[in-house]
Scaffold this active site. Structure first.
Site, PDB file in Angstrom:
ATOM      1  N   HIS A   1       0.866  -1.180   0.000  1.00  0.00           N
ATOM      2  CA  HIS A   1       0.000   0.000   0.000  1.00  0.00           C
ATOM      3  C   HIS A   1       0.904   1.231   0.000  1.00  0.00           C
ATOM      4  CE1 HIS A   1      -4.213  -0.911  -0.035  1.00  0.00           C
ATOM      5  NE2 HIS A   1      -4.033  -1.926   0.788  1.00  0.00           N
TER       6      HIS A   1
ATOM      7  N   ASP B   1      -4.754   2.169   2.078  1.00  0.00           N
ATOM      8  CA  ASP B   1      -5.066   1.533   3.364  1.00  0.00           C
ATOM      9  C   ASP B   1      -5.581   2.587   4.349  1.00  0.00           C
ATOM     10  OD1 ASP B   1      -2.530   2.700   3.239  1.00  0.00           O
ATOM     11  OD2 ASP B   1      -1.648   1.361   4.728  1.00  0.00           O
TER      12      ASP B   1
ATOM     13  N   HIS C   1      10.442   1.790 -28.045  1.00  0.00           N
ATOM     14  CA  HIS C   1      11.197   0.567 -28.348  1.00  0.00           C
ATOM     15  C   HIS C   1      11.305   0.395 -29.845  1.00  0.00           C
ATOM     16  CE1 HIS C   1      11.508  -1.073 -24.293  1.00  0.00           C
ATOM     17  NE2 HIS C   1      10.328  -0.514 -24.090  1.00  0.00           N
TER      18      HIS C   1
ATOM     19  N   TYR D   1      -9.126   8.733 -17.133  1.00  0.00           N
ATOM     20  CA  TYR D   1     -10.012   9.371 -16.160  1.00  0.00           C
ATOM     21  C   TYR D   1     -10.280  10.823 -16.574  1.00  0.00           C
ATOM     22  CZ  TYR D   1      -8.230   5.561 -13.141  1.00  0.00           C
ATOM     23  OH  TYR D   1      -7.861   4.364 -12.608  1.00  0.00           O
TER      24      TYR D   1
ATOM     25  N   GLU E   1       0.069   8.569  11.549  1.00  0.00           N
ATOM     26  CA  GLU E   1      -1.330   8.130  11.522  1.00  0.00           C
ATOM     27  C   GLU E   1      -2.312   9.106  12.170  1.00  0.00           C
ATOM     28  OE1 GLU E   1      -0.829   4.191  13.136  1.00  0.00           O
ATOM     29  OE2 GLU E   1      -0.906   3.322  11.126  1.00  0.00           O
TER      30      GLU E   1
END
Ligand SMILES: [Zn+2]
Ligand SMILES: [Zn+2]
Length: 391
Positions: free
Chosen positions: A104, A109, A245, A301, A372
Site C-alpha cells: 500500500h 489503506d 522501443h 479518467y 497516523e
C-alpha cells in the site's frame, strides 16, 4: 473538546488497527479479495445495509440516519479506494506487507481506515443524521479504474447519491494541513500506444529504407507542439512519451518502433480533443516520411473538478476540525484520480490531507509512510461534513 472530537478519539486504536490490518494484505487492482472481505466484516458489525461484489470486489454500506427528517433527507457518499501497488515494501514497519512484491504505497489503506472510522463514529450519532450515508469502497483506482464500473453497476442510485466526498493522503502538503480547492484539482489522464511502421534495412543505406526511428523522433517533437503551440499557455497540458522501443543493432534500420505515452489536462474540452489533435500530427509526419502508423488511444479518467459550493462547505468544516491556519488551497496536480467519475455525476469534493514531513517518501515509493494522526483528522472531517450536510 467537542463531542465529535472525543468520539473520534475514542476510536483511535480501532482506526489504527484497521489501517495496520489492511496494510499487511495489499492487493492490486481487481484482486482486492481479502481487503474487501475485511472491510465487509467490519461494516457488518455496524449493521449497515451491505452490497458486495460490485465491479468484482467493490462494496457499499448504507447507514440510515434517525433524525426527524431522515426519511426525506439527502444521501451522502463517502468513498475509499482499496487497491495497492506492485512495489516491494522497504518501510520496516511492524505492520509491513505480508504479500511479497505488493505494498500500500499510495495510502489507500489509510483511505479505507478513515472511511471505516467515519462509519464507526457516525453510527453513534444517527439521531443527528437527517438522511443517509453510503460508505463506498472501490477497486482499481490505480488503473484501469474501478469507479466507472461501480457507477455502471448502480452505486449512485437506490438511494440516489446527492453528495460525494473523498480524500487522498498527500505528502506534497505539510502534515496537519487540509487542502481544499474548488474547480480543477487533478488532471484528466489518458493512455496511448503508437506503432510506426517503415521499411528496415542497412544503416548505411537509408535511402533504400523508410526509417521508423527517425519518423518516431519527429513524431515525439511534433506531439510536444500540441502543448506548446496549440494550447493556451495559461491552460496547462502534458504529453509524455514514457516508452519507446525499436531496433536491435547500431547499423540496422528496423521495421517498426513502438511508443507509449500519456496526456494530461484540467479541461474537459481539451480532454476530448486529444485523439484528434494527436492523430493529425502523427498522420502528417508519417505520410510525409512514407511510413504507416497505428494509434491506440485510450481515454482514462476525466479531470477531477470540485463543486464550488461543496468545496466552500468542506473548507468551513475543515476549519472546525483543524483551525483556519491549517486549511489551505492546494496546488492542483497533473496526477489523475478516478474519483472524477463520481464528481461528474454528483456534487462533490475531493480533499487532500497533508502527510508531508521533511525528507518523507513520495507516493508510490517503497518507503512511503505517514503519521497516523492524519487518519483521525480525516475521520473527523468526513463526520463533520456528514453532520453538516445532513443536519
Ligand atoms: Zn497512486
Ligand atoms: Zn492513490
Amino acid at each position: 473538546m467537542s463531542v465529535l472530537k472525543s468520539t473520534v478519539e475514542s476510536y483511535r486504536s480501532t482506526i489504527f488497527e484497521y489501517r495496520h490490518a489492511l496494510h499487511r494484505i495489499p492487493e492490486t487492482a481487481f484482486s482486492e479479495r481479502r481487503t474487501s472481505a475485511f472491510v465487509e466484516e467490519q461494516l457488518s458489525k455496524l449493521g449497515l445495509e451491505l452490497e458486495t461484489g460490485i465491479a468484482q470486489y467493490g462494496l457499499t454500506g448504507l447507514m440510515r440516519g434517525e433524525g426527524p427528517g431522515a426519511k426525506d433527507g439527502k444521501t451522502l457518499m463517502i468513498r475509499a479506494d482499496m487497491d495497492a501497488l506492485a512495489v516491494t515494501e522497504e518501510t520496516g514497519l511492524p505492520w509491513a506487507s505480508t504479500h511479497e512484491g505488493l505494498m500500500h504505497a499510495c495510502g489507500h489503506d489509510g483511505h479505507m481506515a478513515m472511511v471505516m472510522g467515519a462509519a464507526l463514529v457516525l453510527n453513534t450519532m444517527k439521531d443527528r443524521l437527517n438522511g443517509r450515508i453510503k460508505f463506498l469502497f472501490q477497486p482499481a483506482e490505480e488503473g484501469p479504474g474501478g469507479a466507472k464500473p461501480m457507477i455502471e453497476a448502480g452505486v449512485l442510485d437506490n438511494p440516489r447519491v446527492d453528495y460525494a466526498l473523498g480524500a487522498h493522503l498527500w505528502p506534497a502538503l505539510e502534515q496537519g494541513k487540509i487542502g481544499i480547492k474548488e474547480g480543477p484539482l487533478m488532471a484528466a489522464m489518458d493512455f496511448f500506444e503508437l506503432t510506426i511502421s517503415g521499411k528496415g534495412g542497412h544503416g548505411a543505406m537509408p535511402h533504400l529504407c523508410i526509417d521508423p526511428v527517425d519518423t518516431a523522433a519527429q513524431v515525439i517533437n511534433g506531439l510536444q507542439r500540441i502543448t506548446s503551440r496549440q494550447m493556451s499557455p495559461i491552460s496547462p497540458t502534458v504529453v509524455t512519451i514514457g516508452s519507446i522501443h525499436g531496433g536491435s543493432s547500431y547499423n540496422i534500420i528496423p521495421d517498426t518502433v513502438q511508443l507509449q505515452g500519456t496526456t494530461r489536462t484540467f479541461d474537459r474540452d481539451i480532454w476530448v480533443s486529444w485523439p484528434q489533435r494527436m492523430e493529425q500530427i502523427i498522420k502528417g509526419i508519417c505520410e510525409s516520411m512514407g511510413a504507416e502508423y497505428s494509434l491506440n488511444y485510450q481515454p482514462g479518467y476525466p479531470p477531477t473538478l470540485n463543486d464550488a459550493e461543496m468545496a466552500e462547505l468542506a473548507g468551513q468544516c475543515a476549519i472546525r476540525v483543524v483551525g483556519e491556519e491549517h486549511v489551505t488551497s492546494p496546488e492542483p496536480t497533473m496526477g489523475g484520480e478516478d474519483m472524477s467519475f463520481y464528481l461528474e455525476k454528483t456534487k462533490g469534493c475531493f480533499i487532500f490531507l497533508g502527510t508531508g514531513r521533511p525528507g518523507c517518501a513520495p507516493l508510490h515509493n517503497s518507503s512511503f509512510d505517514f503519521d497516523e494522526e492524519v487518519l483521525l483528522t480525516g475521520v473527523e472531517l468526513f463526520a463533520e461534513m456528514a453532520l453538516t450536510l445532513l443536519r
